[in-house]
Design a protein around this motif. Structure first.
Motif, PDB file in Angstrom:
ATOM      1  N   LEU A  18      12.834 -14.752 -89.123  1.00 25.63           N
ATOM      2  CA  LEU A  18      14.208 -14.916 -88.955  1.00 25.63           C
ATOM      3  C   LEU A  18      14.954 -14.037 -89.958  1.00 25.63           C
ATOM      4  CD1 LEU A  18      16.607 -16.961 -88.534  1.00 25.63           C
ATOM      5  CD2 LEU A  18      15.880 -18.454 -90.161  1.00 25.63           C
ATOM      6  N   GLN A  19      16.064 -13.644 -89.565  1.00 28.90           N
ATOM      7  CA  GLN A  19      17.024 -12.959 -90.278  1.00 28.90           C
ATOM      8  C   GLN A  19      18.422 -13.847 -90.223  1.00 28.90           C
ATOM      9  OE1 GLN A  19      17.937  -8.484 -90.207  1.00 28.90           O
ATOM     10  NE2 GLN A  19      19.743  -9.359 -89.024  1.00 28.90           N
ATOM     11  N   THR A  20      18.853 -14.098 -91.573  1.00 26.22           N
ATOM     12  CA  THR A  20      20.172 -14.609 -91.627  1.00 26.22           C
ATOM     13  C   THR A  20      21.318 -13.732 -92.447  1.00 26.22           C
ATOM     14  OG1 THR A  20      19.563 -15.837 -93.468  1.00 26.22           O
ATOM     15  CG2 THR A  20      19.164 -16.939 -91.629  1.00 26.22           C
ATOM     16  N   LYS A  21      22.386 -14.085 -91.926  1.00 26.52           N
ATOM     17  CA  LYS A  21      23.494 -13.189 -92.776  1.00 26.52           C
ATOM     18  C   LYS A  21      24.553 -14.200 -92.826  1.00 26.52           C
ATOM     19  CE  LYS A  21      22.548  -8.687 -90.495  1.00 26.52           C
ATOM     20  NZ  LYS A  21      23.021  -7.917 -89.569  1.00 26.52           N
ATOM     21  N   LYS A  36      31.757 -11.697 -99.683  1.00 29.39           N
ATOM     22  CA  LYS A  36      30.539 -11.983-100.596  1.00 29.39           C
ATOM     23  C   LYS A  36      29.577 -12.767 -99.571  1.00 29.39           C
ATOM     24  CE  LYS A  36      33.107 -11.904-105.068  1.00 29.39           C
ATOM     25  NZ  LYS A  36      33.445 -12.808-106.365  1.00 29.39           N
ATOM     26  N   GLY A  37      28.298 -12.552-100.178  1.00 25.25           N
ATOM     27  CA  GLY A  37      27.239 -13.275 -99.329  1.00 25.25           C
ATOM     28  C   GLY A  37      25.855 -12.961 -99.525  1.00 25.25           C
ATOM     29  N   ASN A  38      25.053 -13.110 -98.340  1.00 25.04           N
ATOM     30  CA  ASN A  38      23.623 -12.427 -98.664  1.00 25.04           C
ATOM     31  C   ASN A  38      22.950 -12.386 -97.180  1.00 25.04           C
ATOM     32  OD1 ASN A  38      22.045 -15.096 -97.600  1.00 25.04           O
ATOM     33  ND2 ASN A  38      22.980 -15.895 -99.514  1.00 25.04           N
ATOM     34  N   ILE A  39      21.983 -11.374 -97.328  1.00 18.98           N
ATOM     35  CA  ILE A  39      21.217 -11.178 -95.880  1.00 18.98           C
ATOM     36  C   ILE A  39      19.868 -11.549 -96.623  1.00 18.98           C
ATOM     37  CG2 ILE A  39      20.367  -9.580 -94.210  1.00 18.98           C
ATOM     38  CD1 ILE A  39      22.903  -7.934 -94.766  1.00 18.98           C
ATOM     39  N   VAL A  40      19.005 -12.604 -95.523  1.00 19.06           N
ATOM     40  CA  VAL A  40      17.555 -12.899 -95.808  1.00 19.06           C
ATOM     41  C   VAL A  40      16.873 -12.294 -94.660  1.00 19.06           C
ATOM     42  CG1 VAL A  40      15.978 -14.425 -96.225  1.00 19.06           C
ATOM     43  CG2 VAL A  40      18.130 -14.865 -97.138  1.00 19.06           C
ATOM     44  N   TRP A  41      15.771 -11.479 -95.074  1.00 18.87           N
ATOM     45  CA  TRP A  41      14.896 -10.959 -93.813  1.00 18.87           C
ATOM     46  C   TRP A  41      13.775 -11.789 -94.196  1.00 18.87           C
ATOM     47  CZ3 TRP A  41      18.267  -7.691 -96.719  1.00 18.87           C
ATOM     48  CH2 TRP A  41      18.685  -7.033 -96.134  1.00 18.87           C
ATOM     49  N   GLY A  42      13.165 -12.519 -93.139  1.00 18.56           N
ATOM     50  CA  GLY A  42      12.020 -13.437 -93.261  1.00 18.56           C
ATOM     51  C   GLY A  42      10.842 -12.986 -92.485  1.00 18.56           C
ATOM     52  N   GLY A  43       9.676 -13.331 -92.675  1.00 18.70           N
ATOM     53  CA  GLY A  43       8.535 -12.968 -91.691  1.00 18.70           C
ATOM     54  C   GLY A  43       8.382 -11.685 -91.670  1.00 18.70           C
ATOM     55  N   ASN A  44       8.056 -11.013 -90.360  1.00 18.17           N
ATOM     56  CA  ASN A  44       7.832  -9.594 -90.033  1.00 18.17           C
ATOM     57  C   ASN A  44       9.246  -8.730 -90.318  1.00 18.17           C
ATOM     58  OD1 ASN A  44       5.356  -9.811 -89.353  1.00 18.17           O
ATOM     59  ND2 ASN A  44       5.638 -10.606 -87.295  1.00 18.17           N
ATOM     60  N   ASN A  82      16.389  -9.928-104.040  1.00 19.89           N
ATOM     61  CA  ASN A  82      15.636 -10.909-104.523  1.00 19.89           C
ATOM     62  C   ASN A  82      14.221 -11.276-103.613  1.00 19.89           C
ATOM     63  OD1 ASN A  82      14.829 -13.224-105.965  1.00 19.89           O
ATOM     64  ND2 ASN A  82      16.233 -14.454-104.758  1.00 19.89           N
ATOM     65  N   PRO A  83      13.215 -10.783-104.131  1.00 19.93           N
ATOM     66  CA  PRO A  83      11.850 -11.122-103.184  1.00 19.93           C
ATOM     67  C   PRO A  83      11.556 -12.647-103.210  1.00 19.93           C
ATOM     68  CG  PRO A  83      11.317 -10.203-105.334  1.00 19.93           C
ATOM     69  CD  PRO A  83      12.606  -9.991-105.080  1.00 19.93           C
ATOM     70  N   LEU A  84      11.476 -13.266-102.097  1.00 19.46           N
ATOM     71  CA  LEU A  84      11.370 -14.658-102.008  1.00 19.46           C
ATOM     72  C   LEU A  84       9.732 -15.032-102.123  1.00 19.46           C
ATOM     73  CD1 LEU A  84      13.208 -15.542 -98.784  1.00 19.46           C
ATOM     74  CD2 LEU A  84      14.171 -15.506-101.153  1.00 19.46           C
TER      75      LEU A  84
END
Length: 211
Positions: A18-21, A36-44, A82-84
């Protein structure tokens, strides 16, 4: 000894990749925008950004970040990676951006395209008869959610039409909604459910990404 044993590697689902913006964008009457906000790259998906976070020099990182928005003129005010945790397996990028020329002013009207953070995709080429199946690296799900705050003395006259495309291998949604007189919520989601698509479905696959 029996020798080696071939073990099938589990295929990850789209929700695991999942990728969320998520952003909030304030637009002035002159067309300037602050986001202002964030992007999260999850999994592969975090494999895509991992080299940027770990290996890129400072100027390379900033150049890479400025190419993320679907806007030519970007001012990067602040950012941090920020590494999860290993359990979540992902990378988060927090951003503070400015866009001096985001909106176009014509008379007393302000025009802008709400798909600020579009993931740029190239449509597959048209092929008369595909012989081999389509193999995608992994199934994935991208979700963009952007809140737009417009000048308080403006009234929203028109918004883009909703687009929704469904198929056996994917789902796409492009949607803009009014919240009161001066606020918009934009949502874009793209899900590719399968990483293996039979050759006979190529025309459907090509049309899905072309539309």
């Amino acid at each position: 000894p029996d020798g080696g044993v071939v073990v099938k590697t589990p295929v990850s689902s789209s929700i695991k990749n999942l990728q969320t913006k998520k952003f909030e964008v304030t637009i002035s009457a002159r067309g300037l925008a602050d986001a202002k906000g964030n992007i999260v790259w999850g999994g592969n998906q975090h494999d895509y950004v991992n080299p940027v976070y770990k290996d890129f020099a400072l100027d390379e990182k900033e150049k890479w970040i400025k190419n993320l928005p679907n806007v030519p003129d970007v001012k990067l005010n602040e950012y941090n990676f920020n590494p999860l945790t290993e359990l979540e397996s992902g990378i988060e990028l927090n951003l503070d951006l400015s866009f001096p020329k985001y909106g176009s002013v014509t008379g007393n009207r302000l025009f802008f395209y709400p798909n600020l953070l579009e993931r740029k995709l190239t449509a597959p080429s048209v092929v008369e008869e595909r012989l081999s199946p389509i193999r995608i690296q992994y199934a994935y799900l991208d979700i963009d959610s952007i809140m737009y705050y417009l000048p308080s003395d403006y009234t929203i006259e028109a918004i883009p039409e909703e687009v929704k495309i469904s198929s056996s291998f994917g789902e796409f949604l492009f949607k803009t909604e009014k919240v009161g007189n001066d606020t918009l919520i934009f949502v874009r989601s793209l899900e590719v459910k399968e990483n293996f698509i039979p050759a006979e479905m190529y025309s459907d696959y090509q049309k899905f990404f072309s539309d």
